[in-house]
Design a protein around this motif. Structure first.
Motif, mmCIF file in Angstrom:
data_model
loop_
_atom_site.group_PDB
_atom_site.id
_atom_site.type_symbol
_atom_site.label_atom_id
_atom_site.label_comp_id
_atom_site.label_asym_id
_atom_site.label_seq_id
_atom_site.Cartn_x
_atom_site.Cartn_y
_atom_site.Cartn_z
ATOM 1 N N ALA A 179 0.822 -1.205 0.000
ATOM 2 C CA ALA A 179 0.000 0.000 0.000
ATOM 3 C C ALA A 179 0.858 1.257 0.000
ATOM 4 O O ALA A 179 0.515 2.254 -0.653
ATOM 5 C CB ALA A 179 -0.917 -0.001 1.211
ATOM 6 N N ARG A 180 1.980 1.232 0.698
ATOM 7 C CA ARG A 180 2.853 2.404 0.718
ATOM 8 C C ARG A 180 3.485 2.648 -0.649
ATOM 9 O O ARG A 180 3.653 3.789 -1.070
ATOM 10 C CB ARG A 180 3.928 2.231 1.796
ATOM 11 C CG ARG A 180 3.382 2.385 3.207
ATOM 12 C CD ARG A 180 4.461 2.291 4.259
ATOM 13 N NE ARG A 180 3.921 2.520 5.595
ATOM 14 C CZ ARG A 180 4.642 2.470 6.711
ATOM 15 N NH1 ARG A 180 5.947 2.182 6.647
ATOM 16 N NH2 ARG A 180 4.081 2.694 7.880
ATOM 17 N N ALA A 183 0.804 4.151 -2.764
ATOM 18 C CA ALA A 183 0.526 5.542 -2.398
ATOM 19 C C ALA A 183 1.529 6.502 -3.023
ATOM 20 O O ALA A 183 1.232 7.684 -3.214
ATOM 21 C CB ALA A 183 0.535 5.690 -0.878
ATOM 22 N N ALA A 193 8.084 5.991 0.372
ATOM 23 C CA ALA A 193 7.300 4.954 1.045
ATOM 24 C C ALA A 193 7.850 4.616 2.426
ATOM 25 O O ALA A 193 7.172 3.963 3.219
ATOM 26 C CB ALA A 193 7.267 3.693 0.187
ATOM 27 N N VAL A 200 0.825 10.735 2.228
ATOM 28 C CA VAL A 200 1.296 9.389 1.887
ATOM 29 C C VAL A 200 0.961 8.403 3.000
ATOM 30 O O VAL A 200 0.542 7.274 2.737
ATOM 31 C CB VAL A 200 2.815 9.388 1.620
ATOM 32 C CG1 VAL A 200 3.302 7.971 1.323
ATOM 33 C CG2 VAL A 200 3.151 10.295 0.445
ATOM 34 N N ARG A 201 1.118 8.821 4.233
ATOM 35 C CA ARG A 201 0.785 7.942 5.358
ATOM 36 C C ARG A 201 -0.713 7.641 5.396
ATOM 37 O O ARG A 201 -1.124 6.481 5.517
ATOM 38 C CB ARG A 201 1.218 8.575 6.672
ATOM 39 C CG ARG A 201 1.015 7.663 7.885
ATOM 40 C CD ARG A 201 1.477 8.344 9.165
ATOM 41 N NE ARG A 201 1.380 7.443 10.303
ATOM 42 C CZ ARG A 201 2.310 6.563 10.645
ATOM 43 N NH1 ARG A 201 3.416 6.463 9.919
ATOM 44 N NH2 ARG A 201 2.159 5.787 11.690
ATOM 45 N N GLY A 204 -1.641 5.585 2.279
ATOM 46 C CA GLY A 204 -1.121 4.230 2.418
ATOM 47 C C GLY A 204 -1.955 3.397 3.373
ATOM 48 O O GLY A 204 -2.259 2.234 3.098
ATOM 49 N N ASN A 205 -2.338 3.972 4.496
ATOM 50 C CA ASN A 205 -3.166 3.255 5.460
ATOM 51 C C ASN A 205 -4.537 2.927 4.873
ATOM 52 O O ASN A 205 -5.092 1.842 5.112
ATOM 53 C CB ASN A 205 -3.339 4.083 6.737
ATOM 54 C CG ASN A 205 -2.050 4.188 7.542
ATOM 55 O OD1 ASN A 205 -1.136 3.377 7.372
ATOM 56 N ND2 ASN A 205 -1.961 5.190 8.400
#
Length: 224
Positions: A179-180, A183, A193, A200-201, A204-205
């Protein structure tokens, strides 16, 4: 007038034949280089890539790409018209520009074309999107996408990203790691990442939560 038309016709036919051969070749051999990579070299950056078959990339990576970029990847034929229309309406209202490109469109652009370019590039992108959907199929499109998508400055593909950010192969990616990477894809030259913050955090989550849904609902069924 007739001479000009004949010349134009020859150019069109030549382009069609060349593009068919080009797409057909990349259906069976790894994509060796792209114009985006050339741009990095011209800018003084090195290029890191490591072509990896889709079967050797953790399924979480494809699921993360579907979750983050194109949830209808397995059901559309190259274009998500609802997403395109939604992006057009959003962009007309002002604010941050949002794209409506599918993974197929992004793969066509990244493989055969250049960044930017306006309506001409969009028209060529549509042509190559139709070709890869017809000739390659979904598995090959995803394989090429996960190998040539820019995942950082001078970094291309899932394997190079996994090595750069997590120091191990893309064959074993957790949903969070995948996912990171996903993102980072929209703005790879501005996002990292590793130890992500801000958008981005959060993104990504969000994608990490959707990875399981993609698997359970079967949004990646065309890749199995």
């Amino acid at each position: 007038m007739f001479t000009a038309l004949r010349i134009l016709l020859k150019i069109v036919i030549g382009f069609v034949v060349l593009s068919l051969v080009w797409v057909g070749l990349y259906a069976i051999v790894p994509v060796p280089f792209t114009m985006t990579m050339a741009g990095d070299l011209i800018s003084g950056h090195s290029v890191t890539k490591d072509w990896t078959p889709l079967s050797e990339i953790d399924p979480n990576m494809a699921r993360a790409a579907i979750a983050g970029e194109d949830s209808k990847f397995c059901t559309h034929h190259g274009f998500d018209w609802n997403a395109i229309a939604g992006a057009a309406v959003h962009n007309a209202d002002g604010g941050r520009i949002r794209g409506g490109s599918t993974i197929s469109q992004q793969t066509a652009k990244n493989t055969f074309l250049f960044q930017g370019g306006g309506y001409l590039r969009k028209a060529l992108e549509a042509w190559f999107t139709v070709l890869i959907e017809t000739i390659w199929g979904k598995k090959r499109i995803m394989e090429v996408y996960l190998n040539i998508a820019e995942t950082g400055i001078g970094t291309y593909g899932a394997e190079a990203a996994a090595q750069r950010y997590f120091h191990h192969s893309a064959a074993h990616l957790t949903p969070v790691e995948a996912a990171r990477i996903a993102a980072v894809l929209p703005l790879p030259k501005k996002r990292e990442a590793v130890a992500p913050t801000g958008f981005v955090r959060r993104r990504g989550n969000q994608i990490a939560r959707y990875v399981g849904i993609v698997r359970r609902v079967g949004l990646d069924s065309c890749l199995r």
